[in-house]
Design a protein around this motif. Structure first.
Motif, mmCIF file in Angstrom:
data_model
loop_
_atom_site.group_PDB
_atom_site.id
_atom_site.type_symbol
_atom_site.label_atom_id
_atom_site.label_comp_id
_atom_site.label_asym_id
_atom_site.label_seq_id
_atom_site.Cartn_x
_atom_site.Cartn_y
_atom_site.Cartn_z
ATOM 1 N N GLN A 90 0.830 -1.209 0.000
ATOM 2 C CA GLN A 90 0.000 0.000 0.000
ATOM 3 C C GLN A 90 0.866 1.261 0.000
ATOM 4 N N PRO A 91 1.655 1.463 -1.036
ATOM 5 C CA PRO A 91 2.607 2.574 -1.018
ATOM 6 C C PRO A 91 1.957 3.950 -0.913
ATOM 7 N N GLU A 92 0.679 4.062 -1.264
ATOM 8 C CA GLU A 92 0.029 5.364 -1.157
ATOM 9 C C GLU A 92 -0.034 5.861 0.297
ATOM 10 N N ARG A 93 0.012 4.928 1.254
ATOM 11 C CA ARG A 93 -0.066 5.348 2.662
ATOM 12 C C ARG A 93 1.181 6.102 3.109
ATOM 13 N N TYR A 94 2.272 5.959 2.377
ATOM 14 C CA TYR A 94 3.498 6.670 2.749
ATOM 15 C C TYR A 94 3.429 8.154 2.398
ATOM 16 N N PHE A 95 2.386 8.524 1.659
ATOM 17 C CA PHE A 95 2.236 9.926 1.245
ATOM 18 C C PHE A 95 0.860 10.459 1.627
ATOM 19 N N ALA A 96 0.382 10.034 2.786
ATOM 20 C CA ALA A 96 -0.972 10.387 3.222
ATOM 21 C C ALA A 96 -1.177 11.896 3.309
ATOM 22 N N ASN A 97 -0.131 12.647 3.640
ATOM 23 C CA ASN A 97 -0.266 14.094 3.827
ATOM 24 C C ASN A 97 0.224 14.893 2.623
ATOM 25 N N THR A 98 0.464 14.202 1.508
ATOM 26 C CA THR A 98 0.986 14.844 0.309
ATOM 27 C C THR A 98 -0.178 15.226 -0.613
ATOM 28 N N PRO A 99 -0.123 16.387 -1.263
ATOM 29 C CA PRO A 99 -1.180 16.747 -2.214
ATOM 30 C C PRO A 99 -1.408 15.632 -3.229
ATOM 31 N N GLU A 100 -2.658 15.440 -3.626
ATOM 32 C CA GLU A 100 -3.046 14.271 -4.409
ATOM 33 C C GLU A 100 -2.229 14.086 -5.685
ATOM 34 N N GLY A 101 -2.040 15.133 -6.463
ATOM 35 C CA GLY A 101 -1.302 15.000 -7.712
ATOM 36 C C GLY A 101 0.127 14.559 -7.493
ATOM 37 N N ILE A 102 0.760 15.132 -6.489
ATOM 38 C CA ILE A 102 2.145 14.756 -6.177
ATOM 39 C C ILE A 102 2.194 13.335 -5.631
ATOM 40 N N ARG A 103 1.200 12.992 -4.808
ATOM 41 C CA ARG A 103 1.144 11.630 -4.258
ATOM 42 C C ARG A 103 1.070 10.600 -5.378
ATOM 43 N N GLU A 104 0.199 10.821 -6.343
ATOM 44 C CA GLU A 104 0.063 9.875 -7.451
ATOM 45 C C GLU A 104 1.359 9.763 -8.245
ATOM 46 N N GLN A 105 2.031 10.885 -8.433
ATOM 47 C CA GLN A 105 3.294 10.859 -9.173
ATOM 48 C C GLN A 105 4.348 10.049 -8.439
ATOM 49 N N LEU A 106 4.477 10.287 -7.140
ATOM 50 C CA LEU A 106 5.496 9.586 -6.357
ATOM 51 C C LEU A 106 5.193 8.098 -6.257
ATOM 52 N N VAL A 107 3.939 7.757 -5.995
ATOM 53 C CA VAL A 107 3.573 6.343 -5.896
ATOM 54 C C VAL A 107 3.854 5.633 -7.216
ATOM 55 N N GLY A 108 3.616 6.321 -8.317
ATOM 56 C CA GLY A 108 3.865 5.723 -9.625
ATOM 57 C C GLY A 108 5.333 5.493 -9.926
ATOM 58 N N MET A 109 6.206 6.151 -9.205
ATOM 59 C CA MET A 109 7.645 6.005 -9.434
ATOM 60 C C MET A 109 8.252 4.848 -8.642
ATOM 61 N N ILE A 110 7.532 4.363 -7.641
ATOM 62 C CA ILE A 110 8.115 3.378 -6.722
ATOM 63 C C ILE A 110 8.358 2.036 -7.399
ATOM 64 N N ALA A 111 7.330 1.461 -8.006
ATOM 65 C CA ALA A 111 7.472 0.127 -8.600
ATOM 66 C C ALA A 111 8.562 0.078 -9.670
ATOM 67 N N PRO A 112 8.639 1.051 -10.587
ATOM 68 C CA PRO A 112 9.719 0.994 -11.586
ATOM 69 C C PRO A 112 11.118 1.019 -10.970
ATOM 70 N N TYR A 113 11.247 1.652 -9.810
ATOM 71 C CA TYR A 113 12.558 1.725 -9.162
ATOM 72 C C TYR A 113 12.961 0.384 -8.543
ATOM 73 N N PHE A 114 11.972 -0.332 -7.973
ATOM 74 C CA PHE A 114 12.288 -1.559 -7.233
ATOM 75 C C PHE A 114 12.054 -2.845 -8.018
ATOM 76 N N GLU A 115 11.128 -2.851 -8.942
ATOM 77 C CA GLU A 115 10.708 -4.085 -9.610
ATOM 78 C C GLU A 115 11.891 -4.804 -10.255
ATOM 79 N N GLY A 116 12.052 -6.079 -9.885
ATOM 80 C CA GLY A 116 13.092 -6.899 -10.482
ATOM 81 C C GLY A 116 14.498 -6.528 -10.085
ATOM 82 N N ARG A 117 14.651 -5.736 -9.033
ATOM 83 C CA ARG A 117 15.984 -5.290 -8.602
ATOM 84 C C ARG A 117 16.164 -5.588 -7.106
ATOM 85 N N PRO A 118 16.346 -6.866 -6.755
ATOM 86 C CA PRO A 118 16.434 -7.229 -5.332
ATOM 87 C C PRO A 118 17.592 -6.552 -4.610
ATOM 88 N N TRP A 119 18.653 -6.238 -5.336
ATOM 89 C CA TRP A 119 19.773 -5.566 -4.688
ATOM 90 C C TRP A 119 19.387 -4.144 -4.268
#
Length: 202
Positions: A90-119
């Motif tokens: 539930q990565p959106e919970r990490y930005f509960a106090n962030t304005p909605e547009g910025i929250r959506e942008q940040l949440v959308g960046m998380i999976a591409p950064y971590f996906e398939g990169r266990p290191w």
């Protein structure tokens, strides 16, 4: 004590008063300060295990902790672990106090950064834990306590004792309390000219 004073004063205490209790309000203050630390994408990977049971502490000290007295004698012993899969939860919970547009942008960046990169999962978890552990120790120093970070223990053995969940990694144990002996003199910091570079190593 101000922040700079705490940074210069903090040393690793090796001997603690086993009879000194940290008030519950102070413990709460220390934990509250710890979780103010920065973390990658505000994932707050850290999961803190407060080791209170004297028998458990003794087992860690005698079997897995190389007889380090800090493990049993410190008023407060906190084991830092980290959830490498925090980014999936539930990565959106990490930005509960962030304005909605910025929250959506940040949440959308998380999976591409971590996906398939266990290191990256592991590295970011450890980086976050390191920042949080330092925050705890500086807060303790500012409040008149001493601390000692410890990685000198059998990680696998302690992981079994605490039932470490799958996908978690182990960080340091941090002992907090009242030191009974003055710390050794600082062994010596390398000069800045040896460790600071301008722009590149060339």
């Amino acid at each position: 004590m101000n922040t700079l004073d705490a940074i210069y004063a903090r040393r690793s205490a090796k001997h603690f008063d086993p009879h000194y209790p940290i008030p519950a309000a102070h413990e709460q203050q220390l934990l509250d300060a710890t979780v103010q630390s920065p973390s990658c994408y505000n994932l707050q990977h850290w999961r803190l295990v407060v080791l209170r049971d004297p028998a458990l502490r003794k087992t860690i000290r005698d079997t897995y902790g190389y007889q380090q007295t800090q493990i049993t004698d410190a008023s407060l012993l906190i084991l830092f672990t980290a959830d490498t899969k925090a980014w999936q939860k539930q990565p959106e919970r990490y930005f509960a106090n962030t304005p909605e547009g910025i929250r959506e942008q940040l949440v959308g960046m998380i999976a591409p950064y971590f996906e398939g990169r266990p290191w990256i999962e592991r590295d970011e978890a450890h980086r976050s834990v390191g920042l949080a552990a330092q925050t705890l120790m500086l807060a303790a120093e500012a409040m008149g306590y001493q601390s000692c970070p410890m990685m000198g223990y059998d990680l696998d053995g302690v992981a079994q004792l605490i039932n470490l969940p799958e996908g978690f990694v182990m960080g340091p144990m941090v002992a907090i309390g009242k030191a009974t002996e003055a710390p050794w003199p600082k062994p010596g910091q390398l000069p800045l000219k040896e460790i600071v570079r301008e722009n590149t190593f060339a």
